[in-house]
Write a protein that holds these residues in place. Structure first.
Motif, PDB file in Angstrom:
ATOM      1  N   TRP A 612      30.482  38.563 -15.738  1.00 25.50           N
ATOM      2  CA  TRP A 612      31.477  38.240 -14.710  1.00 25.50           C
ATOM      3  C   TRP A 612      31.629  39.446 -13.789  1.00 25.50           C
ATOM      4  CZ3 TRP A 612      37.488  37.767 -15.566  1.00 25.50           C
ATOM      5  CH2 TRP A 612      38.080  37.348 -14.378  1.00 25.50           C
ATOM      6  N   LEU A 613      31.382  39.248 -12.511  1.00 22.50           N
ATOM      7  CA  LEU A 613      31.511  40.292 -11.498  1.00 22.50           C
ATOM      8  C   LEU A 613      32.686  39.980 -10.589  1.00 22.50           C
ATOM      9  CD1 LEU A 613      30.472  42.694  -9.687  1.00 22.50           C
ATOM     10  CD2 LEU A 613      29.101  40.973  -8.481  1.00 22.50           C
ATOM     11  N   VAL A 614      33.546  40.965 -10.364  1.00 20.96           N
ATOM     12  CA  VAL A 614      34.579  40.904  -9.327  1.00 20.96           C
ATOM     13  C   VAL A 614      34.326  42.051  -8.376  1.00 20.96           C
ATOM     14  CG1 VAL A 614      37.032  40.997  -8.794  1.00 20.96           C
ATOM     15  CG2 VAL A 614      36.263  39.829 -10.863  1.00 20.96           C
ATOM     16  N   GLU A 615      34.227  41.746  -7.090  1.00 18.06           N
ATOM     17  CA  GLU A 615      33.808  42.727  -6.085  1.00 18.06           C
ATOM     18  C   GLU A 615      34.745  42.656  -4.889  1.00 18.06           C
ATOM     19  OE1 GLU A 615      29.562  43.998  -3.963  1.00 18.06           O
ATOM     20  OE2 GLU A 615      29.779  42.063  -4.957  1.00 18.06           O
ATOM     21  N   VAL A 616      35.025  43.799  -4.282  1.00 20.59           N
ATOM     22  CA  VAL A 616      35.934  43.888  -3.135  1.00 20.59           C
ATOM     23  C   VAL A 616      35.233  44.610  -1.993  1.00 20.59           C
ATOM     24  CG1 VAL A 616      38.120  44.828  -2.286  1.00 20.59           C
ATOM     25  CG2 VAL A 616      37.990  43.908  -4.611  1.00 20.59           C
ATOM     26  N   ASP A 617      35.350  44.057  -0.783  1.00 26.90           N
ATOM     27  CA  ASP A 617      34.934  44.733   0.445  1.00 26.90           C
ATOM     28  C   ASP A 617      36.183  45.021   1.273  1.00 26.90           C
ATOM     29  OD1 ASP A 617      32.313  44.291  -0.317  1.00 26.90           O
ATOM     30  OD2 ASP A 617      32.076  42.526   0.953  1.00 26.90           O
ATOM     31  N   GLN A 635      40.270  44.598   7.041  1.00 26.54           N
ATOM     32  CA  GLN A 635      39.669  43.571   6.195  1.00 26.54           C
ATOM     33  C   GLN A 635      39.815  43.943   4.721  1.00 26.54           C
ATOM     34  OE1 GLN A 635      35.567  42.856   7.301  1.00 26.54           O
ATOM     35  NE2 GLN A 635      36.016  42.927   9.491  1.00 26.54           N
ATOM     36  N   LEU A 636      40.119  42.951   3.907  1.00 29.83           N
ATOM     37  CA  LEU A 636      40.119  43.102   2.457  1.00 29.83           C
ATOM     38  C   LEU A 636      39.641  41.770   1.882  1.00 29.83           C
ATOM     39  CD1 LEU A 636      40.710  44.809  -0.047  1.00 29.83           C
ATOM     40  CD2 LEU A 636      43.030  43.872  -0.047  1.00 29.83           C
ATOM     41  N   ILE A 637      38.389  41.735   1.438  1.00 24.74           N
ATOM     42  CA  ILE A 637      37.736  40.503   1.020  1.00 24.74           C
ATOM     43  C   ILE A 637      37.329  40.636  -0.444  1.00 24.74           C
ATOM     44  CG2 ILE A 637      35.984  38.798   1.612  1.00 24.74           C
ATOM     45  CD1 ILE A 637      37.841  39.513   3.922  1.00 24.74           C
ATOM     46  N   VAL A 638      37.640  39.617  -1.240  1.00 21.73           N
ATOM     47  CA  VAL A 638      37.350  39.618  -2.679  1.00 21.73           C
ATOM     48  C   VAL A 638      36.284  38.568  -2.975  1.00 21.73           C
ATOM     49  CG1 VAL A 638      38.299  39.311  -4.993  1.00 21.73           C
ATOM     50  CG2 VAL A 638      39.701  40.357  -3.187  1.00 21.73           C
ATOM     51  N   HIS A 639      35.325  38.936  -3.807  1.00 19.70           N
ATOM     52  CA  HIS A 639      34.264  38.026  -4.232  1.00 19.70           C
ATOM     53  C   HIS A 639      34.224  37.988  -5.763  1.00 19.70           C
ATOM     54  CE1 HIS A 639      33.014  38.812  -0.119  1.00 19.70           C
ATOM     55  NE2 HIS A 639      32.826  40.087  -0.415  1.00 19.70           N
ATOM     56  N   SER A 640      33.695  36.894  -6.291  1.00 19.44           N
ATOM     57  CA  SER A 640      33.554  36.777  -7.743  1.00 19.44           C
ATOM     58  C   SER A 640      32.306  35.976  -8.075  1.00 19.44           C
ATOM     59  CB  SER A 640      34.786  36.091  -8.349  1.00 19.44           C
ATOM     60  OG  SER A 640      34.691  36.046  -9.759  1.00 19.44           O
ATOM     61  N   ASN A 641      31.665  36.347  -9.182  1.00 19.98           N
ATOM     62  CA  ASN A 641      30.439  35.678  -9.610  1.00 19.98           C
ATOM     63  C   ASN A 641      30.391  35.640 -11.139  1.00 19.98           C
ATOM     64  OD1 ASN A 641      27.645  34.646  -9.311  1.00 19.98           O
ATOM     65  ND2 ASN A 641      27.099  36.599 -10.247  1.00 19.98           N
ATOM     66  N   VAL A 642      30.179  34.460 -11.693  1.00 17.25           N
ATOM     67  CA  VAL A 642      30.000  34.297 -13.137  1.00 17.25           C
ATOM     68  C   VAL A 642      28.589  33.779 -13.368  1.00 17.25           C
ATOM     69  CG1 VAL A 642      30.772  33.103 -15.210  1.00 17.25           C
ATOM     70  CG2 VAL A 642      32.446  33.837 -13.510  1.00 17.25           C
TER      71      VAL A 642
END
Length: 700
Positions: A612-617, A635-642
């Motif tokens: 599980w990845l949680v990533e922020v730009d 900008q504050l953008i959150v991404h997630s990948n399982v």
């Protein structure tokens, strides 16, 4: 490629995502992978490069589910991009780089290479499928890449051939009626010939709802890319490598809304297309006792079309105030090059390289503009030639100096349908001098001084309007500014690259200071609703800051990463005119140069097969242009990948922009709404909204 085990995950992130630092010769631990940089004059371990280079791997691309280069650029510190097209086609590194292209034949400040083929200025088809790594060179790089390396270079390496049969199948679905599919296969055709073939299709309706036409696909993506590689080992000393690329991009362009949201009212939506074919042939000969010889030839032919509904509305929206027009640019580009390079044999203590480069570039433009009675035609022919050299001098077992120089010449011929012809002959040079010291077994320090250049050119855009009705008073000013001069960039950089014994903590840190002289920038006259754009040379500019990349394994199941960029910029000597008001900008920040950029994330290995990845730009606000003072939002953008892996299969569910934040990648400021009699507004092209998707990959 088997499932992503914890060890593989750690190695990939530590050695690629945050620019791995330790080479095999300096780190006895087998947990620190040795990464090669292919964009240097010779293939060089990343640890030995005395400059800031971000390397983004296939692992990173797949975790981000990126189908295009603009979907991974936020992973690199101090790298920004502008849209103003169907894709983020214009890249800025450390605040330097173009933000658009219309009439003018632009020499990009940040170049773009794929397998040695120069696609600078053509990023519509920048597919990331079957890419082994993306190398982002930051700062002055003309000593390596010539004029296209003024501020940096993006060098892309597609997956190499191999003797063993291997491949990749990819299929994905996402909202906005999006899907992508790709297939790649490689192996041996014979004992001496290896191959690699890939094809990829990306399709989406895009993120715009055209309420006037009742369509949701006027800003669509339709991108097809195919690549073939053949490597022939002719004999023990002679090898031929061939790469062939086919790109077919047929994207819509309907991005700017008169209501300043994601709905448009355009009755004639535009397009952004690229059809190109390219080939690169590289011959390597190692039969000489004193040097290796490499000759590379490339050829590219591209048909580009870019256009838009200039009024963004429909006929009848505001009778008496409205106007209706379209603006289209059709380009035919041909680019051929040859490079001869001699390099020292591996057993030599002090490495050296000498070489010669020649390129012939032709670009024909047809502009079809509603307000012109006939199409505007222009032709540009460039001949670039250069000699270059590099020498590495060992001072001791732990210290060495590297010096590089490039002497370049350009002949630039321009002509157009208005009878204007210009010839420019220019000479310039790039150089790099660096000192490197192995401070400890796993730590390297470096200090470098570099110079880059960018040739001058012709203001085709303003010349095309020299005889326009209503601009008679400015005709002489337009003619007086028909050309702009060369720009130079001098920089210095100090950095540290280090890792602990087992590679569980990796740090890459640098500080830099860059002096810009005769800065090329886009100026404009704004008279009522008319624009006259042209390039000028400002007096000077300064760009300085730092970049820090950190990766740490917190526990056997958790690792974190941080890519941080801090940037300060200023510009002197910019003048601009709006109607009869003249302004002189001094010490203002440069355009598209956010003060900070952050990419950070945490990776959990939830089980042997599940990650599980949680990533922020994050990105600071920035000026959109030199022509006005409007800024973006932060900008504050959150991404997630399982991801779940089973044998050769990987199944993923992902969300990009998890909280559906609205942010912009490009902005203009003027009046374009006839309903309010053309009051001044800031119009923005918004970035990707919330994307929810799933994909399956089969690596074998």
């Amino acid at each position: 490629m088997k499932q992503y085990s914890k060890k593989a995950l750690s190695l990939a992130i530590s050695s690629l995502l945050v620019s791995p630092l330790t080479s095999a010769q300096s780190a006895p631990s087998s947990d620190v992978e040795r990464i090669a940089v292919y964009g240097a004059l010779t293939t060089t371990p990343l640890v030995e490069m005395a400059s800031s280079i971000d390397v983004i791997s296939l692992f990173d691309i797949e975790q981000r589910h990126a189908q295009h280069l603009d979907e991974i650029l936020n992973k690199a510190a101090n790298v920004n991009f502008a849209t103003g097209a169907s894709r983020g086609r214009f890249v800025q590194i450390r605040g330097i780089g173009e933000r658009s292209q219309f009439v003018d034949p632009v020499n990009p400040s940040v170049g773009y290479l794929v397998d040695g083929i120069n696609y600078s200025g053509m990023l519509a088809g920048a597919s990331t499928f079957d890419i082994s790594q993306v190398e982002i060179f930051k700062g002055p790089n003309s000593a390596r890449f010539g004029a296209d390396g003024l501020a940096g270079m993006i060098n892309v390496i597609s997956t190499p051939t191999s003797e063993t049969t291997n491949g990749n199948l990819q299929l994905g679905l996402a909202n906005y009626n999006s899907w992508f599919a790709g297939a790649a296969l490689g192996g041996a055709l014979s004992d001496s010939v290896n191959y690699r073939f890939s094809v990829h299709q990306n399709s989406s309706d895009g993120f715009i709802n055209n309420t006037w036409l009742g369509r949701e696909d006027t800003n669509n993506q339709d991108e097809l890319t195919a690549r073939v590689k053949l490597d022939w080992q002719v004999n023990a000393d002679f090898k031929l490598n061939t790469s062939v690329h086919l790109i077919d991009v047929d994207n819509g362009y309907d991005a700017f809304s008169i209501d300043r949201d994601r709905t448009t009212l355009s009755d004639e939506p535009g397009k952004d297309t690229q059809q190109s074919e390219a080939i690169a042939i590289t011959a390597d000969y190692q039969g000489l006792s004193w040097a290796n010889v490499q000759v590379q030839g490339t050829y590219l032919q591209a048909d580009l079309a870019y256009g838009f509904d200039e009024d963004w509305t429909y006929v009848g929206i505001a009778p008496g105030w409205e106007y209706s027009s379209t603006d289209y640019y059709y380009r035919d580009k041909q680019d051929s090059s040859v490079q001869l390079k001699l390099s020292s044999k591996e057993q030599v203590n002090n490495d050296w390289v000498v070489g010669f480069y020649y390129a012939d570039k032709d670009e024909d433009l047809e502009r079809d503009y509603s307000w012109d009675s006939a199409a505007f035609l222009s032709g540009v022919s460039r001949q670039d030639s250069a000699v270059f050299a590099q020498y590495k001098q060992d001072i001791s077992d732990t210290q060495w100096l590297t010096a590089s120089v490039r002497l370049a010449s350009q002949q630039f011929d321009y002509s157009d349908s208005l009878g204007i012809a210009k010839e420019i002959d220019d000479n310039d040079w790039g150089a790099e001098l660096s000192y490197q010291q192995q401070a400890s077994a796993n730590t390297m320090l470096y200090l470098s001084v570099l110079r880059s250049y960018k040739m001058g050119g012709v203001n085709a855009s303003s010349l095309s309007k020299a005889n326009d009705e209503g601009l008679e008073a400015f005709r002489q000013i337009i003619l007086d500014n028909s050309e702009f001069g060369a720009e130079s960039l001098v920089g210095t950089e100090f950095g540290l690259k280090g890792a602990n014994q087992d590679g569980s903590l990796v740090v890459d840190f640098n500080v830099f200071y860059q002096w810009r002289d005769d800065v090329q920038y886009k100026n404009s006259f704004v008279i009522n609703q008319s624009f006259v754009d042209f390039y000028n040379n400002a007096a000077s500019g300064r760009n300085y800051g730092l970049e820090a990349n950190l990766r740490a394994v917190i526990s056997p199941s958790v690792d974190v990463f941080l890519n941080l960029g801090w940037l300060e910029t200023e510009i002197k000597g910019i003048t601009r005119r709006v109607d009869d008001v003249f302004e002189n900008l001094q010490d203002r920040e440069q355009a598209h140069a956010p003060s900070y950029q952050v990419n950070a994330g945490i990776n959990w290995q939830l089980s042997e097969n599940l990650t599980w990845l949680v990533e922020v730009d994050a990105k600071d606000d920035f000026y959109y242009s030199f022509g006005h003072d409007q800024r973006s939002d932060k900008q504050l953008i959150v991404h997630s990948n399982v991801s779940y892996s089973h044998g050769d299969w990987q199944f993923s569910v992902y969300v990009r922009n998890l909280f559906d934040e609205q942010y912009a990648n490009r902005g203009f400021a003027f009046g374009n709404d006839p309903r309010d009699e053309y009051e001044f507004h800031t119009y923005e092209q918004f970035g990707e909204p919330r994307r929810i998707g799933a994909s399956v990959n089969y690596h074998f």
